[in-house]
Write an enzyme that holds these catalytic residues in place. Structure first.
Site, PDB file in Angstrom:
ATOM      1  N   GLU A 173       0.824  -1.232   0.000  1.00 26.89           N
ATOM      2  CA  GLU A 173       0.000   0.000   0.000  1.00 26.89           C
ATOM      3  C   GLU A 173       0.847   1.266   0.000  1.00 26.89           C
ATOM      4  O   GLU A 173       0.593   2.202   0.773  1.00 26.89           O
ATOM      5  CB  GLU A 173      -0.969   0.014   1.196  1.00 26.89           C
ATOM      6  CG  GLU A 173      -2.013  -1.069   1.113  1.00 26.89           C
ATOM      7  CD  GLU A 173      -3.173  -0.921   2.101  1.00 26.89           C
ATOM      8  OE1 GLU A 173      -3.078  -0.119   3.057  1.00 26.89           O
ATOM      9  OE2 GLU A 173      -4.189  -1.607   1.906  1.00 26.89           O
ATOM     10  N   TYR A 244     -11.634  -3.017   0.994  1.00 23.06           N
ATOM     11  CA  TYR A 244     -12.424  -3.286   2.196  1.00 23.06           C
ATOM     12  C   TYR A 244     -13.772  -2.623   2.006  1.00 23.06           C
ATOM     13  O   TYR A 244     -13.841  -1.447   1.649  1.00 23.06           O
ATOM     14  CB  TYR A 244     -11.723  -2.738   3.439  1.00 23.06           C
ATOM     15  CG  TYR A 244     -10.430  -3.477   3.744  1.00 23.06           C
ATOM     16  CD1 TYR A 244     -10.466  -4.760   4.275  1.00 23.06           C
ATOM     17  CD2 TYR A 244      -9.191  -2.907   3.468  1.00 23.06           C
ATOM     18  CE1 TYR A 244      -9.291  -5.461   4.541  1.00 23.06           C
ATOM     19  CE2 TYR A 244      -8.007  -3.598   3.720  1.00 23.06           C
ATOM     20  CZ  TYR A 244      -8.064  -4.875   4.259  1.00 23.06           C
ATOM     21  OH  TYR A 244      -6.907  -5.568   4.515  1.00 23.06           O
ATOM     22  N   GLU A 292      -5.472  -8.050  -0.597  1.00 19.21           N
ATOM     23  CA  GLU A 292      -6.223  -7.794   0.645  1.00 19.21           C
ATOM     24  C   GLU A 292      -7.665  -7.535   0.255  1.00 19.21           C
ATOM     25  O   GLU A 292      -7.924  -6.640  -0.570  1.00 19.21           O
ATOM     26  CB  GLU A 292      -5.686  -6.564   1.399  1.00 19.21           C
ATOM     27  CG  GLU A 292      -4.375  -6.822   2.089  1.00 19.21           C
ATOM     28  CD  GLU A 292      -3.919  -5.633   2.938  1.00 19.21           C
ATOM     29  OE1 GLU A 292      -4.775  -4.926   3.524  1.00 19.21           O
ATOM     30  OE2 GLU A 292      -2.690  -5.417   2.991  1.00 19.21           O
TER      31      GLU A 292
HETATM   32  O1  AHR Z   1      -5.399  -5.699   6.889  1.00 18.08           O
HETATM   33  C1  AHR Z   1      -5.254  -4.575   7.707  1.00 18.08           C
HETATM   34  C2  AHR Z   1      -4.487  -3.455   7.028  1.00 18.08           C
HETATM   35  O2  AHR Z   1      -5.265  -2.939   5.985  1.00 18.08           O
HETATM   36  C3  AHR Z   1      -3.185  -3.835   6.358  1.00 18.08           C
HETATM   37  O3  AHR Z   1      -2.120  -3.843   7.233  1.00 18.08           O
HETATM   38  C4  AHR Z   1      -3.022  -2.736   5.358  1.00 18.08           C
HETATM   39  O4  AHR Z   1      -2.273  -3.139   4.245  1.00 18.08           O
HETATM   40  C5  AHR Z   1      -4.432  -2.325   5.021  1.00 18.08           C
HETATM   41  O5  AHR Z   1      -4.605  -0.961   5.062  1.00 18.08           O
END
Ligand code: AHR
Length: 498
Positions: A173, A244, A292
């Site tokens: 990231e 996310y 992720e």
């Molecule tokens: O998964 C939690 C965090 O989310 C990770 O460390 C990061 O890469 C992302 O922002």
């Protein structure tokens, strides 16, 4: 009851599904490593200090690629802190999560655990505060035959044979302003290019993942990726994306439509790969690594992300519910439908930290999202088919029009795996699955995840509210199948087919 027709033509094949799409992610943060996979004090600890209950519960998930050691943590991590006799390893401050890191688990422990679990290690080098040379040295430590400094060090630490770790991420990231060592795209790209060259000089067989955009809402989205591919493209095989999602509006139907935006993100990242390839008149095609992904929004305030200088703090421990299980199924549907461009994906994370399972002392809880992962992962072998869906849908305020039935399918050897999510909150759906070009002949297994309320969740006191159950409401007639799928549910069916 509303009817939906799902047409899965045998010849409309997208691509084999890469098993690495069922990957995981283990970061040194919160209670993922300590009190998660590793806890020498636990009654469940094995001789190496790993928790056997946690590891046993992970087996049905069939994790493939396992990303390590972060995450944001990776951008401040110096791998040499985590090798050698445990008593001599330093305790350091982790600035990413403001926690204490005692380095009791490091490269050797992770490599051993990966071997034991059948995981493909996916190492993330530190391109935040680390140097290209440090990354190069780590590759030598892991992969070189003995005879030189770092390989000899590995042998001294108990492993004369190289670990042969092939999959490496060039930082984490780095486009995020929160990242240790965050820099503009061209500066990251130069750093990554230098590291990649040195790493491949040590081991030319490595597969490298360049850091792509970690969220579509960052202002550098797409420009970042173009720049990175231009600099690092000849060294990297993959570019990463992260996502996310959350039900911020408290609107389940809207949230369940989020898959549209996952499709869109994958297609946009693929578009930038194709753009750079075309502009460079290059033969090299870059693929996507979704390293992720998950639901993360409830435990996302500043207080959830700050360990206040302590060891193994409770950080970002989301409690998942039924609607989250449907969204996880939606991620997989999207991944399977994009099997031609998406080759690796890692759920973030695997225990305690935004994870399918939680520990509490010696107890272990399987969360709702554990179950969709299992029922998809156990049916992952084969070629993704292009689904055509004819049925009712609705307009989501945030993500546009979606079908009530979200689907994907994998054609294996004499078997067709079909995945169906009923997004309708109240009504069952009558689904007909047709398989033109072939025919369905029977059902080998079928499972359902369902419940009565989108917010239903498992707790340590009531751990089995939302689980997967055998699914009976399926029959096969004249080469096609009929299913009755309750509202708010995920169904996975394996048909025998000719
Ligand atoms: O998964 C939690 C965090 O989310 C990770 O460390 C990061 O890469 C992302 O922002």
């Amino acid at each position: 009851m509303k009817k939906t027709k799902v047409i899965l033509h045998k010849d409309y094949q997208i691509s084999p599904v890469d098993p690495r799409v069922f990957g995981g992610f283990l970061e040194h943060m919160g209670r993922a490593v300590y009190e998660g996979v590793y806890d020498p004090q636990s009654a469940h600890a094995d001789a190496d200090g790993f928790r056997t209950d946690v590891l046993e519960a992970m087996k049905p998930l069939g994790y493939t690629a396992m990303r390590y050691p972060g995450g944001n943590f990776a951008s401040g991590y110096h791998w040499m802190d985590g090798i050698g006799p445990k008593a001599k390893r330093p305790t350091v401050r982790d600035l990413a999560w403001q926690s204490l890191e005692p380095n009791q688990v490091g490269t050797d422990e992770f490599a051993k655990l990966s071997r034991q679990m059948g995981w493909t290690p996916m190492m993330t080098v530190n391109l935040g505060t680390g140097t290209p040379e440090e990354a190069r040295n780590w590759v030598e430590y892991c992969n070189a035959p003995t005879g030189t400094l770092y390989a000899n060090l590995r042998a001294e630490n108990g492993s004369p044979e190289p670990y042969d770790l092939k999959l490496w991420c060039l930082g984490n990231e780095m486009d995020g302003p929160w990242q240790l060592g965050h820099v503009p795209a061209d500066q990251y790209a130069i750093r990554a290019q230098q590291a990649a060259k040195l790493m491949k000089d040590v081991d030319p067989t490595l597969e490298l993942v360049a850091c792509g955009s970690c969220a579509p809402d960052l202002p550098t989205y797409m420009d970042w990726d173009r720049t990175v591919l231009e600099y690092v493209g000849s060294y990297a095989e993959y570019i990463s994306l992260h996502r996310y999602v959350g039900n911020w509006k408290g609107d389940t139907a809207d949230f369940l439509a989020v898959t549209n935006s996952i499709d869109q993100q994958i297609e946009e990242m693929d578009a930038v790969c194709r753009f750079v390839q075309a502009r460079n008149r290059s033969k090299k095609r870059h693929y996507l690594c979704f390293d992720e992904w998950n639901i993360w929004y409830r435990a996302r305030k500043a207080e959830h992300m700050n360990g206040r200088g302590t060891f193994a703090p409770h950080l970002i421990e989301e409690e998942y519910n039924l609607e989250d299980a449907l969204v996880v199924a939606g991620f997989f549907n999207s991944f399977i439908r994009h099997a031609d461009v998406l080759k690796i994906a890692n759920i973030a994370q695997i225990v305690n930290v935004i994870a399918p399972m939680l520990t509490r002392g010696d107890d272990l809880l399987l969360q709702t999202i554990y179950y969709p992962f299992v029922i998809y992962s156990q049916r992952r072998a084969g070629i993704s088919l292009q689904p055509v869906v004819e049925g009712p849908g609705y307009e989501s305020p945030s993500y546009g029009y979606v079908n009530e039935i979200d689907t994907s399918a994998i054609l294996g050897d004499g078997v067709l795996h079909v995945f169906l999510v009923n997004r309708n909150l109240k009504e069952s759906a009558l689904v007909e699955v047709q398989h033109p070009g072939g025919q369905l002949t029977g059902v080998t297994s079928a499972e359902i995840i369902s419940g009565t309320h989108p917010d239903e969740r498992n707790t340590f006191e009531q751990p089995n509210r939302v689980t997967s159950q055998p699914f009976q409401a399926v029959s096969v007639r004249d080469g096609a199948a009929q299913l009755e799928i309750p509202p708010l549910s995920v169904v996975a069916v394996s048909f025998t087919c000719a």
